[in-house]
Motif scaffolding. Structure first.
Motif, PDB file in Angstrom:
ATOM      1  N   ALA A 239       0.840  -1.198   0.000  1.00  0.00           N
ATOM      2  CA  ALA A 239       0.000   0.000   0.000  1.00  0.00           C
ATOM      3  C   ALA A 239       0.876   1.248   0.000  1.00  0.00           C
ATOM      4  CB  ALA A 239      -0.935   0.007   1.206  1.00  0.00           C
ATOM      5  N   GLN A 240       0.274   2.325  -0.456  1.00  0.00           N
ATOM      6  CA  GLN A 240       0.928   3.637  -0.492  1.00  0.00           C
ATOM      7  C   GLN A 240       0.121   4.619   0.350  1.00  0.00           C
ATOM      8  OE1 GLN A 240       3.379   5.695  -0.718  1.00  0.00           O
ATOM      9  NE2 GLN A 240       3.711   5.948  -2.930  1.00  0.00           N
ATOM     10  N   ARG A 241       0.822   5.505   1.040  1.00  0.00           N
ATOM     11  CA  ARG A 241       0.161   6.589   1.770  1.00  0.00           C
ATOM     12  C   ARG A 241       0.577   7.921   1.167  1.00  0.00           C
ATOM     13  NH1 ARG A 241       1.873   8.028   7.811  1.00  0.00           N
ATOM     14  NH2 ARG A 241       3.598   8.953   6.629  1.00  0.00           N
ATOM     15  N   LEU A 242      -0.398   8.760   0.901  1.00  0.00           N
ATOM     16  CA  LEU A 242      -0.147  10.080   0.344  1.00  0.00           C
ATOM     17  C   LEU A 242      -0.675  11.114   1.338  1.00  0.00           C
ATOM     18  CD1 LEU A 242       1.062  11.195  -2.284  1.00  0.00           C
ATOM     19  CD2 LEU A 242      -1.263  11.395  -3.187  1.00  0.00           C
ATOM     20  N   ALA A 396     -12.099  -1.506   4.789  1.00  0.00           N
ATOM     21  CA  ALA A 396     -11.900  -0.075   4.540  1.00  0.00           C
ATOM     22  C   ALA A 396     -10.755   0.150   3.562  1.00  0.00           C
ATOM     23  CB  ALA A 396     -11.633   0.647   5.861  1.00  0.00           C
ATOM     24  N   ILE A 397     -10.979  -0.217   2.308  1.00  0.00           N
ATOM     25  CA  ILE A 397      -9.910  -0.089   1.316  1.00  0.00           C
ATOM     26  C   ILE A 397      -9.875   1.286   0.675  1.00  0.00           C
ATOM     27  CG2 ILE A 397      -9.785  -2.546   0.776  1.00  0.00           C
ATOM     28  CD1 ILE A 397     -11.561  -2.034  -1.626  1.00  0.00           C
ATOM     29  N   GLY A 404      -6.675  18.093  10.872  1.00  0.00           N
ATOM     30  CA  GLY A 404      -6.451  19.516  10.682  1.00  0.00           C
ATOM     31  C   GLY A 404      -6.287  19.856   9.209  1.00  0.00           C
ATOM     32  N   SER A 405      -5.149  20.449   8.878  1.00  0.00           N
ATOM     33  CA  SER A 405      -4.894  20.870   7.499  1.00  0.00           C
ATOM     34  C   SER A 405      -4.126  19.823   6.708  1.00  0.00           C
ATOM     35  CB  SER A 405      -4.125  22.195   7.490  1.00  0.00           C
ATOM     36  OG  SER A 405      -4.892  23.218   8.080  1.00  0.00           O
ATOM     37  N   THR A 406      -4.176  18.572   7.123  1.00  0.00           N
ATOM     38  CA  THR A 406      -3.553  17.484   6.365  1.00  0.00           C
ATOM     39  C   THR A 406      -4.574  16.387   6.119  1.00  0.00           C
ATOM     40  OG1 THR A 406      -2.770  16.341   8.355  1.00  0.00           O
ATOM     41  CG2 THR A 406      -1.278  17.947   7.349  1.00  0.00           C
ATOM     42  N   ALA A 407      -4.392  15.689   5.021  1.00  0.00           N
ATOM     43  CA  ALA A 407      -5.245  14.551   4.672  1.00  0.00           C
ATOM     44  C   ALA A 407      -4.352  13.383   4.293  1.00  0.00           C
ATOM     45  CB  ALA A 407      -6.181  14.905   3.521  1.00  0.00           C
ATOM     46  N   HIS A 408      -4.581  12.235   4.907  1.00  0.00           N
ATOM     47  CA  HIS A 408      -3.816  11.022   4.622  1.00  0.00           C
ATOM     48  C   HIS A 408      -4.677  10.126   3.736  1.00  0.00           C
ATOM     49  CE1 HIS A 408      -0.853  11.499   8.128  1.00  0.00           C
ATOM     50  NE2 HIS A 408      -1.668  12.546   8.178  1.00  0.00           N
ATOM     51  N   LEU A 409      -4.206   9.852   2.524  1.00  0.00           N
ATOM     52  CA  LEU A 409      -4.907   8.986   1.588  1.00  0.00           C
ATOM     53  C   LEU A 409      -4.166   7.665   1.463  1.00  0.00           C
ATOM     54  CD1 LEU A 409      -5.695  11.544  -1.264  1.00  0.00           C
ATOM     55  CD2 LEU A 409      -6.916  11.163   0.883  1.00  0.00           C
ATOM     56  N   HIS A 429      -1.962   4.694  -7.330  1.00  0.00           N
ATOM     57  CA  HIS A 429      -2.318   6.108  -7.392  1.00  0.00           C
ATOM     58  C   HIS A 429      -3.633   6.328  -8.138  1.00  0.00           C
ATOM     59  CE1 HIS A 429       1.954   6.320  -6.292  1.00  0.00           C
ATOM     60  NE2 HIS A 429       1.625   7.461  -5.717  1.00  0.00           N
ATOM     61  N   PHE A 430      -3.977   5.397  -8.999  1.00  0.00           N
ATOM     62  CA  PHE A 430      -5.268   5.500  -9.663  1.00  0.00           C
ATOM     63  C   PHE A 430      -6.396   5.291  -8.663  1.00  0.00           C
ATOM     64  CE2 PHE A 430      -8.151   5.229 -13.219  1.00  0.00           C
ATOM     65  CZ  PHE A 430      -7.482   5.920 -14.219  1.00  0.00           C
ATOM     66  N   LYS A 431      -6.151   4.402  -7.684  1.00  0.00           N
ATOM     67  CA  LYS A 431      -7.179   4.161  -6.670  1.00  0.00           C
ATOM     68  C   LYS A 431      -7.399   5.371  -5.777  1.00  0.00           C
ATOM     69  CE  LYS A 431      -6.542  -0.840  -6.408  1.00  0.00           C
ATOM     70  NZ  LYS A 431      -6.004  -1.966  -5.615  1.00  0.00           N
ATOM     71  N   MET A 432      -6.411   6.236  -5.692  1.00  0.00           N
ATOM     72  CA  MET A 432      -6.568   7.447  -4.884  1.00  0.00           C
ATOM     73  C   MET A 432      -7.272   8.561  -5.653  1.00  0.00           C
ATOM     74  SD  MET A 432      -2.856   7.709  -3.025  1.00  0.00           S
ATOM     75  CE  MET A 432      -2.110   6.322  -2.169  1.00  0.00           C
ATOM     76  N   ARG A 433      -7.478   8.356  -6.934  1.00  0.00           N
ATOM     77  CA  ARG A 433      -8.046   9.419  -7.750  1.00  0.00           C
ATOM     78  C   ARG A 433      -9.420   9.877  -7.267  1.00  0.00           C
ATOM     79  NH1 ARG A 433      -7.876   9.128 -14.212  1.00  0.00           N
ATOM     80  NH2 ARG A 433      -5.640   9.234 -13.680  1.00  0.00           N
TER      81      ARG A 433
END
Length: 798
Positions: A239-242, A396-397, A404-409, A429-433
């Protein structure tokens, strides 16, 4: 001792407000013998009222400012729940073990429609010291029973309150639990009206940071491929976290609403995710073999599941990707008492599935720990609800964590023999679109400027910085398609300040009138900076402060007010959005107050502003003396009159005459009562006890008519000015017309209200021009001395 008290066997309530009153009565009633009974374990009482039409629970939840909040909808929308507060919470730092299930079962008992909502970590076996700080509040697992909830289930709609007390519960007694529920009820907004789309706009993305760079990802995939070649595992899901840096905090419900509007969301057991147009069935066999083995091949399940079946593979297409899906079913025994046992067994054996972990599970999980330099937390963990009559969980995929002012995807991709690192990178990264496409991105120039001057936030000028960003974005993106969440995200405080909606431009007339009242015919003031500074302050900054305080106090009223929501009469917004305008309102005061202190003296300025703030605070938040209660609701607005001494001090003018003050009080009081007559229904639903609500429409109009007659008589005897006399007479005629129309004005349409206010507003500005030029409020000798020759006044004999 779980208990259940239905809201009654009568007809469903017609509105949330009616249901709220029924629940309030139930909570304030004396304790019943059943509720007051003792028990050795936790007690749960669910009090509910069925609704004829509840609206969208998400809209209701968006209006709430209290926490915690939870929203849940199953794949078929058979169960949709919005909850606020916590009647009970079950939390553990470890896995969802037998102790957790025992606590859930002890609280729920056999209570119908009561559900715990929550989930668990993907990897509960990770040592606490190695867990990410961002996930710390959730522990290993957490389940929440809402204190107040709006629920759609089984074709019905219910407003419910859960009361829990006894051993292991936050409240020791039924009375304490009911008191806390009543206290929470007073903070809730009882409306499911949609929040206007501009207030749901998402913030700008200023930057993004991936947990794994392209080269790190390539090495991780290669490590998995090497292990698959050796036979250590057949599949590992990496998995990747953005992490997104946002221009301001994002509202989670607005993000969820945008996702729902963008495309259908569905939760199933999925595998074989591919970009649209590709196919691969290798994952299908792995998932099928795993689930068949878990559901049919383990003796632990023999007493809980029978007749395990699965469908043929089919393709489930979403907006950006498609999944190869297999539906599994198993029959449960009829005894409801075994439902929690079945859910516990299924979660223990099926989590984590190959779709999010790999196969074999143990070695795949170890490989994930070694490859991923971050904590997955609840991402890829089980999430759903637990009840006495059934449970439902999904994986929860598609997850995001807002801090706050950050979002973890988060997004993952299964790596098997033959996988290509670049293709898996694209898939992740397509799944995060679906998430990324909702956030507007600023131009590179604006982003660099924001990052370079981020330190300005420490100097309390964040709103000024966002002003430049939003203005730039509005110009550069003006041709983009307007969709919820896709439109350029104006900072909320900026949205209010620039468009002046909170300050209610229509009602600038009041403060402008009062500021200009003592300055009539003093033409020399036009050349003085302090005159114009005071006029500007009275129009925008002062109204922004006063009406922002009023909006914060009236959130529950304004959402149901047909007058509100336009450009002229103020905004409709929930408290969280309104609070973002506070810094702008404060900053807008500072330069003017500093200038006033120089011109009028620091102590006088401080005393004047303190009086303004005190009057507005009492009017909006004072106990039993606020705008919600008669009769002071009519006289507190006389605080507007404080604008007159400000004008006199700034411009060096004497205080107006006593008749002028009396006329101004007449004008303010009758205007306040007249406005209340348009809001009687919304005020009544919000629990207000102001003058118009207590009197009703007809008696309020009768009182208003009496005030207008007194005003007209006073003006005719105290002022020899046809303009003032005509304005009072026209106002009386408009009231007569309103009374004549009768039922048509009891609940006027927004268009009718707009027409009435437009006529009054134009008349008000016309009269303002007349009385200023004529010096109508000045003593006759002083007025005639200043009267210019080009404006004849018959009353002056020169």
């Amino acid at each position: 001792m779980p208990l259940h008290r239905p809201g009654g066997s009568g007809e469903p309530s017609s509105s949330l407000w009616d249901a709220r009153k029924l629940l309030e009565a139930a909570l304030t009633a004396p304790e019943s013998p059943v509720a007051a009974g003792s028990s050795s374990g936790p007690c749960l009482l669910r009090i509910e009222v069925e609704l004829a039409d509840a609206g969208d629970p998400m809209h209701w939840l968006t209006h709430q400012a209290a926490y915690p909040r939870v929203y849940f909808a199953d794949g078929d929308k058979d169960v949709v729940v919005a909850g606020v507060g916590a009647a009970a919470m079950v939390r553990s730092d470890g896995a969802v073990d037998g102790a957790v299930w025992q606590q859930l079962g002890a609280v729920l008992g056999d209570t119908a429609r009561a559900r715990f909502y929550g989930g668990a970590r993907f990897d509960s076996h990770v040592h606490a010291a190695l867990r990410g700080a961002e996930w710390a509040p959730f522990g290993g697992c957490v389940f929440l029973l809402p204190l107040w909830e709006l629920q759609l289930s089984g074709g019905g709609a219910y407003l419910a309150c859960h009361l829990s007390w006894g051993r292991g519960m936050p409240c020791a007694s039924f009375g304490q639990a009911a008191a806390e529920a009543r206290e929470a009820m007073e903070t809730l907004v009882w409306s499911a009206a949609p929040v206007p789309a501009p207030l749901q706009a998402l913030p700008l993305v200023l930057g993004r940071e991936a947990a794994l760079g392209a080269e790190e990802w390539r090495r991780a995939v290669q490590t998995v491929l090497d292990g698959a070649q050796r036979g250590d595992w057949s599949k590992v899901v990496l998995a990747q976290r953005l992490v997104l840096s946002l221009s301001q905090p994002a509202e989670a419900l607005h993000l969820l609403r945008c996702l729902l509007d963008a495309g259908k969301m569905q939760a199933d057991a999925l595998a074989g995710t591919r970009l649209r147009g590709e196919t691969d069935e290798s994952d299908v066999h792995a998932v099928r073999d795993f689930l068949l083995g878990a559901l049919a091949g383990r003796s632990a399940l023999e007493d809980d599941f029978t007749n395990v079946e699965h469908s043929r593979p089919f393709v489930l297409q979403t907006r950006h990707v498609q999944h190869i899906c297999i539906a599994f079913t198993a029959r449960l025994p009829p005894a409801a008492t075994k439902s929690l046992r079945a859910a516990a067994t299924a979660m223990r054996l099926l989590h984590p599935t190959p779709a999010v972990c790999g196969a074999p599970t143990r070695v795949a999980r170890d490989a994930i720990r070694a490859a991923e330099p971050y904590d997955r937390g609840l991402y890829a963990g089980p999430f759903g609800y637990v009840s006495a009559h059934g449970s439902e969980f999904c994986v929860a995929i598609r997850s995001a964590l807002l801090l706050g002012s950050t979002a973890h995807l988060y997004g993952g991709a299964g790596v098997v023999r033959g996988s290509i690192a670049a293709a898996e990178w694209d898939e992740v990264h397509f799944k995060m679109r679906p998430f990324l496409s909702l956030f507007p991105a600023p131009s590179s120039l604006v982003r660099r400027a924001l990052l370079r001057y981020a330190w300005l936030r420490l100097l309390f000028v964040e709103e000024l910085l966002q002003l430049a960003v939003a203005a730039w974005q509005t110009v550069s993106c003006s041709s983009s398609r307007s969709l919820p969440g896709r439109a350029v995200s104006l900072p909320r405080a900026l949205l209010f300040a620039v468009k002046a909606r909170v300050s209610r431009p229509y009602f600038w007339l009041v403060t402008i009138w009062l500021y200009l009242l003592p300055t009539g015919q003093y033409y020399h003031l036009w050349s003085q900076a302090r005159f114009w500074a005071g006029l500007l302050y009275a129009a925008l900054p002062l109204n922004l402060l006063c009406y922002l305080m009023n909006d914060l106090a009236d959130v529950d009223v304004d959402v149901d007010n047909p007058r509100k929501g336009g450009v002229l009469y103020g905004v409709v917004a929930h408290a969280a959005a309104l609070r973002t305008a506070v810094p702008t309102a404060v900053l807008a005061q500072l330069p003017f107050l500093a200038a006033f202190a120089v011109w009028c003296g620091a102590l006088q300025t401080l005393g004047w502003f303190g009086a303004v703030f005190a009057v507005n605070y009492v009017y909006n938040f004072g106990p039993r003396v606020s705008s919600r209660y008669a009769p002071l609701d009519l006289f507190c607005p006389c605080g507007y009159l404080l604008v007159i001494p400000l004008s006199c001090a700034l411009n060096g003018l004497p205080s107006p005459s006593v008749p002028t003050w009396v006329h101004t009080v007449f004008f303010v009081v009758r205007s306040q009562l007249w406005i209340q007559t348009f809001d009687i229904e919304s005020d009544r639903r919000a629990g207000r006890r102001n003058t118009a609500v207590l009197l009703g429409l007809q008696r309020s109009q009768l009182l208003l008519g009496a005030l207008l007659l007194l005003e007209l008589a006073f003006v005719c005897t105290s002022f020899a000015d046809w303009g003032l006399q005509s304005f009072s007479a026209v106002s009386l005629c408009l009231l007569s017309l309103q009374v004549y129309l009768g039922p048509q004005t009891a609940a006027p349409s927004p268009r009718a209200i707009g027409t009435i206010f437009a006529v009054l507003g134009l008349g008000g500005y016309g009269l303002l021009t007349h009385v200023w030029l004529m010096g109508s409020f000045m003593p006759e000798d002083q007025r005639c001395a200043l009267q210019p020759a080009f404006i004849p006044d018959p009353s002056c004999r020169k």
